[in-house]
Design a protein around this motif. Structure first.
Motif, PDB file in Angstrom:
ATOM      1  N   ASP A   1      -3.359   3.829   2.758  1.00 13.49           N
ATOM      2  CA  ASP A   1      -2.407   3.035   3.531  1.00 13.49           C
ATOM      3  C   ASP A   1      -0.961   3.305   3.116  1.00 13.49           C
ATOM      4  OD1 ASP A   1      -4.677   2.032   4.600  1.00 13.49           O
ATOM      5  OD2 ASP A   1      -4.442  -0.016   3.872  1.00 13.49           O
TER       6      ASP A   1
ATOM      7  N   TYR B   1       1.335  -6.473   6.352  1.00 12.91           N
ATOM      8  CA  TYR B   1       0.173  -5.876   7.035  1.00 12.91           C
ATOM      9  C   TYR B   1       0.601  -5.352   8.387  1.00 12.91           C
ATOM     10  CZ  TYR B   1      -4.485  -5.209   8.980  1.00 12.91           C
ATOM     11  OH  TYR B   1      -5.610  -4.662   9.536  1.00 12.91           O
TER      12      TYR B   1
ATOM     13  N   VAL C   1      -2.392  -2.089   4.902  1.00 14.27           N
ATOM     14  CA  VAL C   1      -1.694  -2.990   3.987  1.00 14.27           C
ATOM     15  C   VAL C   1      -0.518  -2.212   3.416  1.00 14.27           C
ATOM     16  CG1 VAL C   1      -1.845  -4.359   1.894  1.00 14.27           C
ATOM     17  CG2 VAL C   1      -3.799  -4.234   3.440  1.00 14.27           C
TER      18      VAL C   1
ATOM     19  N   THR D   1      -4.050  -9.980   1.186  1.00  9.68           N
ATOM     20  CA  THR D   1      -3.639  -9.598   2.544  1.00  9.68           C
ATOM     21  C   THR D   1      -4.754  -8.847   3.253  1.00  9.68           C
ATOM     22  OG1 THR D   1      -1.335  -9.465   1.800  1.00  9.68           O
ATOM     23  CG2 THR D   1      -1.894  -8.373   3.871  1.00  9.68           C
ATOM     24  N   LEU D   2      -5.404  -7.939   2.546  1.00 11.53           N
ATOM     25  CA  LEU D   2      -6.512  -7.178   3.151  1.00 11.53           C
ATOM     26  C   LEU D   2      -7.657  -8.091   3.554  1.00 11.53           C
ATOM     27  CD1 LEU D   2      -7.729  -4.367   3.802  1.00 11.53           C
ATOM     28  CD2 LEU D   2      -8.664  -4.362   1.485  1.00 11.53           C
TER      29      LEU D   2
END
Length: 573
Positions: free
Chosen positions: A111, A137, A153, A383-384
């Motif tokens: 990411d 995100y 992310v 967040t993920l």
């Protein structure tokens, strides 16, 4: 020659700095913001000015030298490379070793660009003394060509000049409000270019966005915490702000440039000195090298102005002293910037002693950044899990190896604090001789003081369990190939014996049957047992003995047709 340098605030607002470097010219601060954050932003402006090579407050006349040795940037970049060039890895408790390291690897390397982010964080911390990192995100989307891009992310280092944090009055590690404020260029409705001010205010509960003081969005904070991490480069006791690596180097670098320019002036003066003519006219004298002047007046005198060269050795020694001081202030050995050194087989201990000041400064920085990276990983995982809850389920195709099913869950609990207990592993910053390292590991294994997985970790393997599985699978594959080759050799030898009556080399001759007057030999117990009903080679491989015999005869004696080259009659060659 003395030089009066303009104050950092004036220099930051001057034309020698771009708008991206000048925090004071970039954002119109309120009185309260300037009172609280003005000194910090002044420090940032001065540090970035010297880092980018803006060491002079004025320009000399055309043709006059203005020497600039940018040791500020060279030393800062060297220290950042020393700290982060080998990267970092992450580990988690045994309970989540099968999932968390793989998820963190996806966040940092897939990411985001891990090495680029590490460098940017280290660069901002080294120059400014503070680094701010925001975790966000990016939802999946369909690009212009119709491809669906997956969600990511994002780990976003932010210029500390744009950050206005507010800590708890009694706990400077607890962030209660964060303001991001900067200006950007945009197109006005009438089509003209215009500068806008963007403001984002984040608390644990809400996120607000403003453009030119107009509220454009207000929404709840889905994470429940402020997704911003502050890392202080070096500790300043009783202060939330960190110390820059280069602030002590800046005045020395300034003095070095001034004296280097003075030395350059002396050298230039004596390369083309001023000629004084007394009692004659210069118009009658031919200028240039290898010229002979004949002057009739005996009172006439021609000489070059001399002086100043006597101070050159002392000036050069003074420059060397200043350069040594810059290295000592930041903790970087003088030979680190490319100075020639005798090559020898210096041991790791001797090298560590030579770089002891650097190692001490490195340990202090590592303590600060390690805590920040743990917080980044925690917020990134939260967040993920919030936006991709399916990642809480163990996936053997993308996650690690499930070694202990009794303690490693197939579905993770996002409320478990152990899930976010990530440790940061720093490889040795100094170069390591792999041969010596392998010898040490081998001795430890022989003494029973080290395991194979521990040895792989010592060698910098991020996923030692997967490496062990890879080595095991390779051994199994090698054994299968050896067994297959052994079977084929035995089968071919049997065919040779049947065709020629010759016993292939390496095979024992069959024991002859006893004569009529000889007593019969007892058979081994294994010979008296009925043979198991095993499938033949042909049943397994699909090859019959006739095929094998035909192939062997062809390879041994050749085909019936003579081997000849197919000549192309149309080819004259």
């Amino acid at each position: 020659m003395s030089i009066d340098f303009i104050s950092p605030s004036m220099r930051a607002a001057g034309s020698d700095l771009t708008i991206a470097i000048s925090p004071l010219g970039l954002v119109e601060l309120a009185d309260e913001e300037f009172e609280v954050h003005g000194p910090r932003l002044n420090r940032y402006a001065q540090a970035w000015a010297f880092y980018l090579g803006h060491h002079w407050a004025y320009r000399r006349e055309a043709g006059e030298p203005q020497i600039t040795f940018n040791y500020t940037r060279a030393l800062s970049d060297w220290f950042t490379n020393f700290t982060f060039s080998k990267g970092i890895t992450f580990q988690s408790p045994k309970q989540y070793m099968h999932t968390v390291p793989a998820l963190l690897q996806r966040i940092w390397t897939k990411d985001n660009s891990k090495q680029k982010i590490l460098w940017e964080i280290g660069n901002q911390g080294s120059v400014q003394g503070d680094a701010f990192i925001k975790i966000a995100y990016d939802p999946p989307f369909e690009d212009a060509v119709g491809q669906v891009q997956p969600g990511k992310v994002r780990i976003l280092p932010i210029n500390a000049s744009f950050c206005f944090p507010e800590w708890h009055p009694h706990d400077r590690e607890r962030l209660i409000r964060f303001k991001l404020k900067y200006r950007f260029w945009g197109t006005a409705p009438e089509g003209t270019r215009q500068v806008y001010t963007y403001v984002e205010i984040i608390t644990d509960d809400t996120i607000e966005e403003y453009v030119n003081d107009d509220l454009i969005d207000r929404r709840p904070n889905p994470l429940g915490v402020i997704p911003v991490v502050h890392i202080a480069n070096r500790i300043a006791s009783a202060s939330p702000w960190g110390l820059s690596d280069i602030m002590d180097v800046i005045p020395l670098n300034r003095e070095f440039n001034e004296k280097a320019t003075d030395v350059s002036d002396i050298v230039n003066y004596h390369t083309a000195p001023v000629t004084v003519i007394t009692g004659a006219k210069a118009s009658n004298l031919e200028k240039g090298a290898n010229k002979i002047w004949a002057i009739g007046q005996k009172e006439a005198r021609v000489e070059n102005l001399a002086g100043g060269t006597e101070g050159l050795p002392g000036a050069l020694s003074y420059l060397e002293l200043i350069k040594q001081g810059m290295h000592e202030m930041i903790g970087v050995p003088e030979g680190a910037l490319g100075q020639a050194q005798p090559i020898s087989n210096t041991s790791g201990v001797a090298l560590s002693i030579q770089y002891m000041p650097t190692i001490l400064a490195y340990d202090q920085k590592r303590t600060q950044y390690e805590q920040g990276f743990k917080e980044i990983c925690k917020l990134a995982l939260k967040t993920l899990f919030l936006f991709e809850p399916e990642t809480l389920i163990y996936d053997p195709d993308t996650d690690g190896i499930l070694e202990e099913p009794e303690i490693q869950p197939l579905v993770m609990d996002p409320l478990d604090p152990e899930l976010y207990d990530v440790s940061v592993v720093w490889p040795p910053p100094l170069p390591v001789d792999e041969t010596i390292k392998l010898s040490e590991i081998q001795v430890k294994k022989q003494l029973g003081l080290e395991s194979t997985i521990g040895a792989l970790r010592e060698l910098g393997e991020e996923f030692p369990d997967e490496k062990m599985q890879e080595l095991y699978n390779e051994i199994i594959e090698d054994e299968k190939q050896k067994a297959a080759l052994t079977i084929l050799r035995a089968h071919i030898s049997a065919i040779i014996m049947r065709m020629t009556g010759l016993i292939p080399e390496g095979y024992a001759e069959p024991e002859p049957e006893p004569g009529p007057d000889e007593p019969s030999r007892p058979k081994a117990s294994i010979d008296s047992q009925p043979l198991p009903d095993l499938p033949s080679i042909g049943d397994i491989t699909g090859l019959t003995d006739a095929n094998m015999v035909s192939d062997i005869v062809t390879r041994a004696y050749g085909t019936k047709l003579p081997q000849r080259r197919n000549i192309n009659k149309t080819d004259n060659s």
